[in-house]
Scaffold this active site. Structure first.
Site, PDB file in Angstrom:
ATOM      1  N   LYS A 150     -21.775   6.237  -3.357  1.00  0.00           N
ATOM      2  CA  LYS A 150     -20.337   6.498  -3.443  1.00  0.00           C
ATOM      3  C   LYS A 150     -20.058   7.965  -3.147  1.00  0.00           C
ATOM      4  CE  LYS A 150     -20.045   2.180  -5.497  1.00  0.00           C
ATOM      5  NZ  LYS A 150     -20.598   1.344  -6.534  1.00  0.00           N
ATOM      6  N   SER A 173     -14.442  -0.028 -11.646  1.00  0.00           N
ATOM      7  CA  SER A 173     -14.481   0.041 -10.183  1.00  0.00           C
ATOM      8  C   SER A 173     -13.279  -0.592  -9.498  1.00  0.00           C
ATOM      9  CB  SER A 173     -15.774  -0.605  -9.668  1.00  0.00           C
ATOM     10  OG  SER A 173     -15.934  -1.910 -10.176  1.00  0.00           O
ATOM     11  N   HIS A 205     -18.546   5.515 -10.179  1.00  0.00           N
ATOM     12  CA  HIS A 205     -17.327   6.045  -9.551  1.00  0.00           C
ATOM     13  C   HIS A 205     -16.857   7.368 -10.160  1.00  0.00           C
ATOM     14  CE1 HIS A 205     -16.709   2.389  -7.181  1.00  0.00           C
ATOM     15  NE2 HIS A 205     -17.193   1.756  -8.231  1.00  0.00           N
TER      16      HIS A 205
HETATM   17  C1  LIG Z   1     -21.200   0.127  -6.642  1.00  0.00           C
HETATM   18  C2  LIG Z   1     -21.532  -0.060  -8.077  1.00  0.00           C
HETATM   19  C3  LIG Z   1     -22.805  -0.426  -8.477  1.00  0.00           C
HETATM   20  C4  LIG Z   1     -23.855  -0.839  -7.481  1.00  0.00           C
HETATM   21  O1  LIG Z   1     -24.408   0.228  -6.853  1.00  0.00           O
HETATM   22  P1  LIG Z   1     -25.186  -0.013  -5.468  1.00  0.00           P
HETATM   23  O2  LIG Z   1     -26.000   1.193  -5.292  1.00  0.00           O
HETATM   24  O3  LIG Z   1     -24.130  -0.194  -4.432  1.00  0.00           O
HETATM   25  O4  LIG Z   1     -25.995  -1.262  -5.648  1.00  0.00           O
HETATM   26  C5  LIG Z   1     -23.088  -0.461  -9.815  1.00  0.00           C
HETATM   27  N1  LIG Z   1     -22.142  -0.188 -10.732  1.00  0.00           N
HETATM   28  C6  LIG Z   1     -20.885   0.135 -10.393  1.00  0.00           C
HETATM   29  C7  LIG Z   1     -19.885   0.419 -11.453  1.00  0.00           C
HETATM   30  C8  LIG Z   1     -20.541   0.195  -9.055  1.00  0.00           C
HETATM   31  O5  LIG Z   1     -19.297   0.476  -8.698  1.00  0.00           O
END
Ligand SMILES: *Cc1c(COP(=O)(O)O)cnc(C)c1O
Length: 396
Positions: free
Chosen positions: A240, A180, A208
């Site tokens: 995302k 990320s 992502h």
């Molecule tokens: C954003 C993210 C999460 C968390 O997801 P949310 O729904 O925002 O809690 C988990 N793993 C990765 C790799 C992320 O980038």
């Protein structure tokens, strides 16, 4: 009465001195390429809305219609009375989309990772994770009471060493698909081969990658052609590229039933609002069927990298919309981000503890909602800001 404030202020002030203090900026518009933040119009390179779906009219319309049908609150957890037809339909569509027998919705990605690891792993087991995994995977590891080891980023040799001793009842290797804060990809083929050889399970959090990688947006497992056998535990988040909110786990019937029975972050929390599930069904259709967004995004990524390289801006080896610019110094990264924002470009300044000490970076997130002109203007502004804040000046 004893107030906690005096003690708390000590740590807060230390964080300020270290230039690690965080402040929230207030967004005054929907997410998108053009936003207003703290009273200023900006082009937004700081969101994870990679396909520009967070404010898409069809997604909004589905949300509104579902709110009129189901109301707003789900009213209970999934196992009590909060599991609606909208949730059920989305789970079935996500299973089909990922090519897995079942999918299960979680209220956030953070909770999905905590819940899966804690449902599967316990004392006597061995959990192995990439050191740069998302905090939610790491926190799941700290909580689960299995032996938990982290290997240096992408370091298969160290992983082999950790896998070598025999003994543990169960072994789980967990990794981000797309990292990320770095934007690079996990060596999933190599991880799957090792898991196979050692009888370990592989869990991939592709928060992502979904929407961005693969012809249909099926993420890193679609791009690499890895099915259920290679990656039995697949996590996606909906906040995302899907542009909505929540998360899902995709896998076998037995995995999903195990999570329904034993996943504490699944069981003991209120179900997502049904309207969020309905909106996600609309965004899933757009994400899967409108490949032009991925094509445009890929072209913008190449354009940004070529432009930055030509102006001497350092880059990391990322082929994804996450394009970090390594800066190192915590004060300098903030100063450069401040310059950019004053010039109308909003980028994230990422500092420890989100990234390891000494590796502060700008995190530029490209989106299919951006135009070529916006990316070109960012590259120019970046070169100007980079010169305006010399390395020494930012030192604390
Ligand atoms: C954003 C993210 C999460 C968390 O997801 P949310 O729904 O925002 O809690 C988990 N793993 C990765 C790799 C992320 O980038």
């Amino acid at each position: 009465m004893t107030s906690p404030d005096r003690e708390l202020r000590v740590a807060l002030e230390a964080r300020q001195v270290e230039k690690l203090y965080r402040r929230r900026l207030t967004l005054e518009t929907p997410q998108g390429a053009r936003v207003r933040v703290d009273g200023r119009a900006c082009v937004n390179f700081a969101s994870n809305d990679y396909l520009g779906l967070a404010n898409h009219p069809e997604v909004i319309a589905a949300f509104v219609r579902a709110a009129e049908t189901y109301g707003v609150g789900s009213g209970a957890s999934h196992l009590i009375s909060g599991h609606s037809r909208a949730h059920q339909a989305l789970e079935e569509e996500l299973a089909a989309f990922t090519g897995r027998p079942r999918a299960l919705l979680f209220s956030t990605g953070y909770m999905a990772n905590m819940g899966v690891i804690n449902a599967l792993m316990g004392p006597g087991d061995l959990l192995l994770q990439d050191r740069l995994n998302h905090a939610s995977l790491l926190d799941g590891g700290f909580l689960c009471r299995a032996r938990f080891e982290r290997y240096p980023h992408g370091d298969m040799e160290t992983l082999d060493g950790l896998l070598a001793p025999v003994g543990p009842r169960r072994i789980l290797i967990a990794t981000d698909g797309v990292f990320s804060m770095d934007g690079d990809l996990a060596p999933l083929g190599e991880l799957a081969a090792r898991a196979d050889a050692r009888g370990a399970w592989l869990m991939v959090d592709d928060a992502h990658g979904f929407g961005v990688l693969g012809d249909k947006g099926g993420g890193i497992v679609e791009a690499l052609g890895l099915g259920l056998d290679a990656v039995p535990i697949l996590i996606g988040t909906l906040g995302k590229a899907f542009g909505t909110f929540g998360a899902f786990v995709a896998g076998s019937e037995a995995l999903i039933e195990t999570l329904i029975q034993f996943g504490r972050t699944y069981i003991y929390t209120t179900a997502l609002p049904p309207a969020v599930a309905a909106a996600t069904r609309a965004s899933l259709r757009l994400l899967r069927d409108e490949g032009w967004r991925r094509d445009h995004l890929r072209a913008l990524i190449a354009r940004f990298r070529a432009g930055a390289a030509a102006l001497g801006i350092p880059l990391l080896p990322s082929t994804t919309p996450i394009q970090p610019v390594p800066v190192g110094d915590d004060g300098r990264v903030q100063a450069i981000a401040g310059h950019l924002r004053a010039a109308g470009h909003w980028v994230g300044a990422i500092r420890p503890p989100t990234v390891p000490r000494g590796t502060a970076r700008l995190r530029i997130a490209l989106s299919a909602a951006h135009s070529e002109a916006q990316v070109d203007a960012l590259v120019e502004a970046l070169a100007t800001a980079w010169r305006a804040v010399p390395a020494a000046q930012g030192k604390s």
